[in-house]
Write a protein that holds these residues in place. Structure first.
Motif, PDB file in Angstrom:
ATOM      1  N   LYS A 231       0.822  -1.210   0.000  1.00  0.00           N
ATOM      2  CA  LYS A 231       0.000   0.000   0.000  1.00  0.00           C
ATOM      3  C   LYS A 231       0.858   1.263   0.000  1.00  0.00           C
ATOM      4  N   GLY A 232       1.974   1.216   0.693  1.00  0.00           N
ATOM      5  CA  GLY A 232       2.804   2.403   0.804  1.00  0.00           C
ATOM      6  C   GLY A 232       3.731   2.638  -0.369  1.00  0.00           C
ATOM      7  N   GLU A 233       4.107   1.552  -1.077  1.00  0.00           N
ATOM      8  CA  GLU A 233       5.113   1.680  -2.123  1.00  0.00           C
ATOM      9  C   GLU A 233       4.576   1.457  -3.534  1.00  0.00           C
ATOM     10  N   VAL A 234       3.605   0.548  -3.704  1.00  0.00           N
ATOM     11  CA  VAL A 234       3.182   0.202  -5.074  1.00  0.00           C
ATOM     12  C   VAL A 234       1.684   0.366  -5.302  1.00  0.00           C
ATOM     13  N   GLY A 235       0.991   1.083  -4.421  1.00  0.00           N
ATOM     14  CA  GLY A 235      -0.387   1.469  -4.684  1.00  0.00           C
ATOM     15  C   GLY A 235      -1.418   0.369  -4.690  1.00  0.00           C
ATOM     16  N   LEU A 236      -1.243  -0.650  -3.865  1.00  0.00           N
ATOM     17  CA  LEU A 236      -2.226  -1.729  -3.815  1.00  0.00           C
ATOM     18  C   LEU A 236      -3.617  -1.194  -3.517  1.00  0.00           C
ATOM     19  N   ASP A 237      -3.711  -0.164  -2.698  1.00  0.00           N
ATOM     20  CA  ASP A 237      -5.008   0.376  -2.294  1.00  0.00           C
ATOM     21  C   ASP A 237      -5.456   1.577  -3.133  1.00  0.00           C
ATOM     22  N   HIS A 238      -4.856   1.761  -4.297  1.00  0.00           N
ATOM     23  CA  HIS A 238      -5.199   2.906  -5.139  1.00  0.00           C
ATOM     24  C   HIS A 238      -6.091   2.525  -6.319  1.00  0.00           C
ATOM     25  N   CYS A 239      -6.632   1.340  -6.314  1.00  0.00           N
ATOM     26  CA  CYS A 239      -7.419   0.869  -7.454  1.00  0.00           C
ATOM     27  C   CYS A 239      -8.737   1.637  -7.575  1.00  0.00           C
ATOM     28  N   GLU A 240      -9.022   2.130  -8.779  1.00  0.00           N
ATOM     29  CA  GLU A 240     -10.275   2.832  -9.057  1.00  0.00           C
ATOM     30  C   GLU A 240     -11.247   1.980  -9.866  1.00  0.00           C
ATOM     31  N   ALA A 241     -10.794   0.820 -10.334  1.00  0.00           N
ATOM     32  CA  ALA A 241     -11.655  -0.041 -11.145  1.00  0.00           C
ATOM     33  C   ALA A 241     -12.817  -0.563 -10.306  1.00  0.00           C
ATOM     34  N   ARG A 242     -13.994  -0.631 -10.918  1.00  0.00           N
ATOM     35  CA  ARG A 242     -15.172  -1.101 -10.199  1.00  0.00           C
ATOM     36  C   ARG A 242     -15.501  -2.561 -10.494  1.00  0.00           C
ATOM     37  N   SER A 243     -14.871  -3.143 -11.479  1.00  0.00           N
ATOM     38  CA  SER A 243     -15.231  -4.500 -11.915  1.00  0.00           C
ATOM     39  C   SER A 243     -14.400  -5.560 -11.196  1.00  0.00           C
ATOM     40  N   TRP A 244     -14.899  -6.796 -11.262  1.00  0.00           N
ATOM     41  CA  TRP A 244     -14.212  -7.950 -10.672  1.00  0.00           C
ATOM     42  C   TRP A 244     -12.828  -8.128 -11.291  1.00  0.00           C
ATOM     43  N   HIS A 245     -12.774  -8.160 -12.621  1.00  0.00           N
ATOM     44  CA  HIS A 245     -11.469  -8.411 -13.246  1.00  0.00           C
ATOM     45  C   HIS A 245     -10.555  -7.197 -13.089  1.00  0.00           C
ATOM     46  N   GLY A 246     -11.127  -5.968 -13.016  1.00  0.00           N
ATOM     47  CA  GLY A 246     -10.299  -4.785 -12.794  1.00  0.00           C
ATOM     48  C   GLY A 246      -9.601  -4.829 -11.444  1.00  0.00           C
ATOM     49  N   TRP A 247     -10.357  -5.232 -10.392  1.00  0.00           N
ATOM     50  CA  TRP A 247      -9.748  -5.328  -9.063  1.00  0.00           C
ATOM     51  C   TRP A 247      -8.621  -6.357  -9.053  1.00  0.00           C
ATOM     52  N   HIS A 248      -8.879  -7.532  -9.639  1.00  0.00           N
ATOM     53  CA  HIS A 248      -7.871  -8.594  -9.615  1.00  0.00           C
ATOM     54  C   HIS A 248      -6.666  -8.260 -10.492  1.00  0.00           C
ATOM     55  N   ARG A 249      -6.893  -7.542 -11.585  1.00  0.00           N
ATOM     56  CA  ARG A 249      -5.762  -7.133 -12.417  1.00  0.00           C
ATOM     57  C   ARG A 249      -4.869  -6.139 -11.679  1.00  0.00           C
ATOM     58  N   HIS A 250      -5.487  -5.139 -11.063  1.00  0.00           N
ATOM     59  CA  HIS A 250      -4.694  -4.159 -10.330  1.00  0.00           C
ATOM     60  C   HIS A 250      -3.938  -4.828  -9.175  1.00  0.00           C
ATOM     61  N   ALA A 251      -4.617  -5.650  -8.396  1.00  0.00           N
ATOM     62  CA  ALA A 251      -3.973  -6.317  -7.261  1.00  0.00           C
ATOM     63  C   ALA A 251      -2.802  -7.168  -7.732  1.00  0.00           C
ATOM     64  N   THR A 252      -2.971  -7.855  -8.866  1.00  0.00           N
ATOM     65  CA  THR A 252      -1.911  -8.734  -9.370  1.00  0.00           C
ATOM     66  C   THR A 252      -0.703  -7.939  -9.836  1.00  0.00           C
ATOM     67  N   LEU A 253      -0.932  -6.833 -10.547  1.00  0.00           N
ATOM     68  CA  LEU A 253       0.196  -6.009 -10.994  1.00  0.00           C
ATOM     69  C   LEU A 253       0.901  -5.355  -9.811  1.00  0.00           C
ATOM     70  N   ALA A 254       0.147  -4.970  -8.785  1.00  0.00           N
ATOM     71  CA  ALA A 254       0.770  -4.440  -7.568  1.00  0.00           C
ATOM     72  C   ALA A 254       1.608  -5.518  -6.879  1.00  0.00           C
ATOM     73  N   MET A 255       1.104  -6.751  -6.858  1.00  0.00           N
ATOM     74  CA  MET A 255       1.862  -7.859  -6.287  1.00  0.00           C
ATOM     75  C   MET A 255       3.146  -8.108  -7.078  1.00  0.00           C
ATOM     76  N   LEU A 256       3.072  -7.967  -8.402  1.00  0.00           N
ATOM     77  CA  LEU A 256       4.255  -8.155  -9.243  1.00  0.00           C
ATOM     78  C   LEU A 256       5.296  -7.082  -8.940  1.00  0.00           C
ATOM     79  N   ALA A 257       4.847  -5.830  -8.814  1.00  0.00           N
ATOM     80  CA  ALA A 257       5.760  -4.744  -8.472  1.00  0.00           C
ATOM     81  C   ALA A 257       6.395  -4.981  -7.102  1.00  0.00           C
ATOM     82  N   LEU A 258       5.597  -5.441  -6.148  1.00  0.00           N
ATOM     83  CA  LEU A 258       6.113  -5.731  -4.804  1.00  0.00           C
ATOM     84  C   LEU A 258       7.133  -6.864  -4.855  1.00  0.00           C
ATOM     85  N   ALA A 259       6.862  -7.883  -5.661  1.00  0.00           N
ATOM     86  CA  ALA A 259       7.789  -9.008  -5.792  1.00  0.00           C
ATOM     87  C   ALA A 259       9.124  -8.556  -6.380  1.00  0.00           C
TER      88      ALA A 259
END
Length: 388
Positions: A340-368
């Motif tokens: 949340k502090g470094e790669v914006g996990l909590d900054h998602c504006e997408a309202r859809s199911w796949h939008g949330w999972h796409r953003h979370a996954t890319l944030a996880m990739l950046a964190l990794a």
């Protein structure tokens, strides 16, 4: 020398990021959406304060957020395949046989009622009932570092029973109501099936109190230290308590002073986290060479301040080792804080199911990616120390 070292480090960072993008790029059939996804990851890793569509677009010089927003929306790519990529990358960079898997949830405070999964529900992040989304995550931690390797949005029943609302948020038809422990079982099963190396599974009482989760882990031969509530009813088969029955709190209170030992739960921000610890052997269908215990952690300052865990572990595991492993559950909290502090996990504006999972996954990739850099830096420092 300092300038040369900095230039070398920057070259390593660039090469490592190129490796991540090369893996991610395979998921895209066309050049434009692939480049947009790369820009999205670059934006998550950048220093901009809010990593939302407009801000990410402004960073790369686009006149509007539409190209960036397409990464989460109309673009065609598989978020589950990206999740597999993240998991594989983390295990390549951080994986060890004595690693741990940690399940936990985190909240995302939201306004309005249209974002998928949003509802008035308890959020540990806010510390109260709040209008929010809740995501269940699986973290991986080893002596090399920690990162998130899986995620699933929790859908309250008020969502799964509202077909029109689910259609509007593009929730797949096969997604039905699942409790958080049920989601945790699926995330863990997927990790085991993928061959993720781990010695322990850890979780808080939301998950530890779920007997189905404990049974699943035992059937798979996975050792665990899972928190339970103080009113969890158990039966002892113990040298101190014999066959006493009672709640976790009652059994702990009945222990004699000689049952307690002082051990560390690991390094904290203010030094070693020292507690008093005890364990009680439980009357269960034992599977030698493994045992079941109730593990108790007690504050040194306030003896009424206790935490309780059910344990499934090798019979030769020491109390000191159980204390050390139990203390590592906080690695996932560190992941949430960094994500949340470094790669914006909590900054998602997408309202859809796949939008949330796409953003979370890319944030996880950046964190990794950041976790891999830190692991490499730590390895380099240790190597130099060994040569001295």
């Amino acid at each position: 020398m300092a300038i040369a070292a900095l230039a070398s480090a920057e070259l390593d960072w660039t090469r490592a990021l190129d490796e991540v993008k090369e893996r991610l790029g395979i998921l895209f059939g066309r050049v434009e959406p692939r480049r947009a996804a790369f820009s999205y990851v670059d934006g998550l890793l950048s220093g901009i304060e809010r990593k939302t569509g407009w801000q990410l677009a402004e960073r790369i010089g686009d006149p509007g957020p539409w190209r960036i927003q397409a990464v989460l929306g109309r673009g065609r790519w598989d978020a589950e395949a990206a999740r597999d990529l993240v998991r594989t990358y983390v295990i390549e960079k951080l994986g060890t046989e004595d690693g741990i898997l940690v399940v936990d949830e985190t909240g995302f405070v939201k306004k309005g009622e249209h974002s998928v999964g949003v509802a008035r529900q308890y959020s540990g992040t806010a510390g109260r009932i709040e209008n929010s989304q809740i995501g269940v995550f699986l973290g991986y931690a080893s002596r090399l570092g920690q990162a998130l390797i899986d995620r699933r949005l929790y859908l309250p029943q008020e969502w799964t029973t509202d077909t029109a609302r689910c259609e509007q948020a593009q929730v797949p038809e096969n997604i039905t109501f699942a409790t958080k422990p049920q989601i945790a079982r699926e995330l863990l099963s997927d990790a085991f099936d993928a061959g993720v190396p781990c010695a322990w599974v850890l979780a808080d009482a939301v998950y530890g109190s779920d007997k189905h989760l404990r049974i699943m882990l035992e059937r798979r031969g996975k050792h665990y230290i899972l928190a339970v509530r103080s009113n969890e009813r158990l039966m002892a088969d113990d040298r101190f308590l014999r066959h006493a029955r009672g709640t976790a709190a009652e059994l702990a209170e009945a222990l004699p002073a000689g049952a307690w030992e002082r051990h560390t739960a690991g390094q904290g921000t203010k030094g070693q986290r020292i507690y008093d610890w005890a364990r009680i052997r439980l009357l269960r269908l034992q599977r030698p060479p493994r045992e079941h215990w109730l593990l108790i952690r007690r504050s040194r300052k306030d003896k009424a301040d206790c935490a309780y865990y059910v344990v499934f572990a090798p019979s030769n595991t020491s109390l000191a080792d159980l204390a050390r492993v139990a203390g590592r559950r906080w690695t996932i909290e560190e992941c949430f804080q960094s994500a949340k502090g470094e790669v914006g996990l909590d900054h998602c504006e997408a309202r859809s199911w796949h939008g949330w999972h796409r953003h979370a996954t890319l944030a996880m990739l950046a964190l990794a990616y950041l976790a891999a850099l830190r692991a490499k830096a730590g390895s380099t420092v240790q190597s130099k120390r060994n040569k001295r």
